[in-house]
Write an enzyme that holds these catalytic residues in place. Structure first.
Site, mmCIF file in Angstrom:
data_model
loop_
_atom_site.group_PDB
_atom_site.id
_atom_site.type_symbol
_atom_site.label_atom_id
_atom_site.label_comp_id
_atom_site.label_asym_id
_atom_site.label_seq_id
_atom_site.Cartn_x
_atom_site.Cartn_y
_atom_site.Cartn_z
ATOM 1 N N LYS A 235 123.629 76.347 99.153
ATOM 2 C CA LYS A 235 124.641 76.028 98.136
ATOM 3 C C LYS A 235 124.865 77.272 97.269
ATOM 4 O O LYS A 235 125.483 78.214 97.728
ATOM 5 C CB LYS A 235 124.214 74.769 97.393
ATOM 6 C CG LYS A 235 124.348 73.574 98.343
ATOM 7 C CD LYS A 235 123.760 72.273 97.889
ATOM 8 C CE LYS A 235 124.024 71.232 98.980
ATOM 9 N NZ LYS A 235 123.233 70.030 98.842
ATOM 10 N N HIS B 46 121.641 71.015 93.827
ATOM 11 C CA HIS B 46 122.909 71.434 93.208
ATOM 12 C C HIS B 46 122.711 72.195 91.905
ATOM 13 O O HIS B 46 123.649 72.779 91.379
ATOM 14 C CB HIS B 46 123.817 70.224 92.974
ATOM 15 C CG HIS B 46 124.352 69.675 94.242
ATOM 16 N ND1 HIS B 46 125.482 70.177 94.854
ATOM 17 C CD2 HIS B 46 123.889 68.712 95.062
ATOM 18 C CE1 HIS B 46 125.698 69.533 95.967
ATOM 19 N NE2 HIS B 46 124.744 68.630 96.131
ATOM 20 N N SER C 126 124.675 64.856 93.057
ATOM 21 C CA SER C 126 125.674 65.639 93.783
ATOM 22 C C SER C 126 127.074 65.057 93.730
ATOM 23 O O SER C 126 128.045 65.775 93.847
ATOM 24 C CB SER C 126 125.239 65.794 95.239
ATOM 25 O OG SER C 126 124.968 64.528 95.815
#
Ligand SMILES: *Cc1c(COP(=O)(O)O)cnc(C)c1O
Length: 387
Positions: free
Chosen positions: A238, A209, A181
């Protein structure tokens, strides 16, 4: 000294070390531009990579769900039961990543904490990448298994540790982020999976991610590499633009997690409105190849032009760009100067990254337009000139 003064002193130490954090005040929804203290700025620090955090169809799904299913789930699913939204989301999300089964959690943090703690314990051994996300680290600690940290993305080092420490342990688990990340680099998941296989260890990959961004249909790094880990963690806050997380694995593993992960057992189930929103995001994410190409195109342009301006941006092919600075205060000063110029880029300091590697972490979004990228590069160019 009273307790409050002790804490005040601890806070002052953070301040002096350049480690105190001051979150910005944001009004309105998250998007490529956001409003901070009444001023529109271009946002380059969100994990809302596909720009779905305020997508009309997803908002509508949430609003419809509120009308039909209310706001709350009432209790843990072990108490009040699995609602239709939970069941459908688990089925669809498992299918998306190619796993037989999945379990929903309220956050990725809770998913990692609960899952690792459920799967390994005293007498077991965990092998963890040195730059793993805090939630994986905390899950390892909470499990009370013996933890061995291998050098970042180093299967050779891991193999040595496995040879030395796998032996007598009951169960073994290898744990890694897929897309790291804070560095934007990708784990060698195929090599790690092969080691897991040959040492009879489980393999847990956190795709927080990568999911929605990398791999075919946004199915993540493992799908791109053609491997199926024993346990895959995906998050819904996300690229999915909502909130929550899921753990995908074989049926028995998921059943065991639902029985033993304390953050699943002892926590109120995700609200149906949130789960319905994530369900509505799923087909949008799956069909977002154009958005993914735009996002990765923005990242490639930023990476190459920032380097031309003299900034230290490591190689990479993902949407996450670290601009290495080193010093905490200088990092935060650069972040403040960019914000003055209307470009919101967060500075990242220890303990989120190792001491001495403070950085700006730049993340474009698929919904940024070319002018947004131009303006970010103009702001960086102005900083480069001042040096
Ligand atoms: C963000 C993140 C998490 C935590 O997910 P939340 O849903 O935000 O709690 C877990 N793992 C990794 C690698 C992350 O980047």
């Amino acid at each position: 000294m009273g307790f409050e003064s002790q804490i005040r002193e601890a806070l002052r130490e953070l301040e002096v070390a350049g480690l105190r954090r001051y979150p910005k005040r944001v009004s309105g929804p998250q998007g490529p531009e956001i409003e901070i203290d009444g001023r529109a700025v271009i946002c380059f620090c969100s994990n809302n990579y596909l720009g779905l955090a305020a997508h009309p169809a997803i908002c509508k799904a949430a609003a419809d769900a509120v009308r039909q299913e209310g706001t709350g789930s009432g209790a843990s699913r072990l108490i009040t039961g699995t609602m239709d939204a939970h069941r459908q989301a688990e089925t669809d999300l498992a299918a998306f990543v190619g796993a037989p089964s999945a379990a929903l959690f309220s956050t990725g943090y809770a998913a990692n904490l609960g899952t690792i703690q459920a799967l390994v314990g005293p007498g077991d051994v965990v092998f963890s990448d040195a730059l793993n996300h805090a939630s994986l680290i905390d899950g390892c600690r909470l499990s009370r298994a013996e933890v061995h940290v291998y050098r970042h993305r180093d299967p050779v080092h891991l193999e040595g540790l496995l040879s030395r420490h796998r032996g007598s342990a009951r169960r073994a688990l290898i744990v890694t982020d897929s897309l790291f990340s804070m560095d934007g680099v990708i784990a060698p998941v195929a090599d790690l999976a092969a080691l897991a296989e040959s040492f009879d260890a489980g393999f847990l990959v956190d795709e927080a991610h990568a999911l929605g961004v990398l791999g075919p249909m946004g199915r993540g790094v493992c799908a791109a590499e053609g491997i199926v880990p024993d346990v895959l963690v995906g998050t819904l806050g996300k690229a999915f633009g909502v909130a929550g997380a899921f753990v995908a694995a074989h049926d028995d593993v998921i059943t065991f997690v639902r029985n033993r992960a304390r953050s699943f057992v002892y926590s109120t189930a995700p609200p149906p409105m949130v789960v319905r929103a994530a369900l509505a995001a799923l087909p949008i994410v799956r069909d977002a190849d154009d958005a993914r190409a735009t996002l990765l195109g923005h990242a490639a342009r930023l990476r190459s032009e920032l380097r031309q301006l003299g900034f230290e941006v490591p190689d990479g092919s993902s949407q996450i760009l670290p601009v290495l600075v080193g010093e905490n205060e200088r990092t935060m000063r650069l972040s403040a100067e960019l914000l003055d110029r209307g470009v919101f880029v967060q500075g990242i300091r220890p303990p989120t990254v190792p001491v001495g590697t403070a950085r700006l972490r730049l993340t474009p979004m698929a919904t940024h337009r070319t002018e947004h990228i131009d303006r970010a590069l103009d702001a960086f160019q102005a900083l480069a000139r001042q040096r």
